[in-house]
Design an enzyme around this catalytic site. Structure first.
Site, mmCIF file in Angstrom:
data_model
loop_
_atom_site.group_PDB
_atom_site.id
_atom_site.type_symbol
_atom_site.label_atom_id
_atom_site.label_comp_id
_atom_site.label_asym_id
_atom_site.label_seq_id
_atom_site.Cartn_x
_atom_site.Cartn_y
_atom_site.Cartn_z
ATOM 1 N N ASP A 60 -5.960 9.504 -4.334
ATOM 2 C CA ASP A 60 -5.317 8.479 -5.151
ATOM 3 C C ASP A 60 -6.348 7.893 -6.125
ATOM 4 O OD1 ASP A 60 -3.350 6.373 -5.799
ATOM 5 O OD2 ASP A 60 -4.673 5.080 -4.629
ATOM 6 N N ASP A 76 -5.946 4.324 -8.293
ATOM 7 C CA ASP A 76 -6.078 2.865 -8.229
ATOM 8 C C ASP A 76 -6.236 2.381 -6.790
ATOM 9 O OD1 ASP A 76 -5.402 2.090 -11.128
ATOM 10 O OD2 ASP A 76 -3.718 3.369 -10.575
ATOM 11 N N ASP A 128 -5.118 4.371 -0.296
ATOM 12 C CA ASP A 128 -5.477 3.022 0.139
ATOM 13 C C ASP A 128 -4.268 2.230 0.623
ATOM 14 O OD1 ASP A 128 -4.553 2.897 -2.670
ATOM 15 O OD2 ASP A 128 -5.020 0.767 -2.486
#
Length: 214
Positions: free
Chosen positions: A4, A6, A161
């Site tokens: 990922d 961001d 995240d």
């Protein structure tokens, strides 16, 4: 391996806040709370803008104008307030495999941000928001990335995240999901999201991938 953007590779909170603040000024709406933005990002820009309007008490019919303004302002500030998380630059060359960056950020913005931060060449594939792909937690982008890498989802991991990343990995039938503790995760404690591991730094990942024998 799928990673990922961001909240995993790059701290982009400041870019989101700046774009929303500029949009609010343009449209005569209220101020933007960075703490609110932190728990709202990660599900795609359109959902962010919709939620932002709701928490400001703005009518839903302002969405089209808000989305157009936000898109322009975000493109203008993209990367201006962003920082690569500690451990990311150390981890990438040690993984020793083709990597794909999989993100809900629009494709052009994702490519531009990675280039600006000197990370684009680390990824064989970048799959961002684009026509025909539903955003995470749908599996579409992950499946597109696996196809481009020439690898079955079950043979790779998704590194993110948030629950959004974990759910997309499950939907795509990835071999495992690894979550970073420092990301955004919509205000939820990330250790509450099931994963193979929860890491403090991305440079802990190579040893986890290779296993204790290496």
């Amino acid at each position: 391996m799928l990673i990922d953007l961001d909240g995993t590779l790059v701290d982009t909170l400041g870019d989101f806040v700046a774009a929303l603040q500029a949009t609010g000024r343009e449209l005569g709406l209220g101020a933007t709370d960075p703490a609110w933005v932190r728990q709202a990002i990660g599900r795609g820009g359109q959902r962010l803008v919709q939620a932002w309007l709701t928490q400001l008490g703005a009518p839903a019919d302002r969405f089209d104008a808000a989305w157009a303004a936000y898109s322009a302002h975000y493109a203008a500030v993209n990367g201006r307030h962003a920082q690569v998380f500690e451990g990311v630059r150390e981890a990438i060359p040690r993984l020793g495999m083709p990597l794909a960056c999989v993100t809900n950020k629009p494709q052009a913005n994702a490519e531009a941000l990675l280039r600006q931060l000197g990370l684009r060449d680390a990824f064989a594939v970048v799959v961002g928001q684009q026509a025909g792909l539903r955003p995470k937690p749908h599996p579409d982008a992950l499946l597109r990335a696996c196809e481009a890498l020439g690898i079955a989802p079950a043979q790779t991991w998704m590194v993110g995240d948030s629950r959004n990343d974990a759910e997309s990995a499950e939907a795509a039938a990835c071999g495992a999901v690894v979550l970073m503790r420092y990301g955004y995760n919509h205000g939820e404690a990330v250790h509450e999201v099931p994963a193979l591991a929860h890491l403090d730094r991305l440079d802990e990942l190579p040893a986890l991938w290779r296993g204790p024998a290496d």
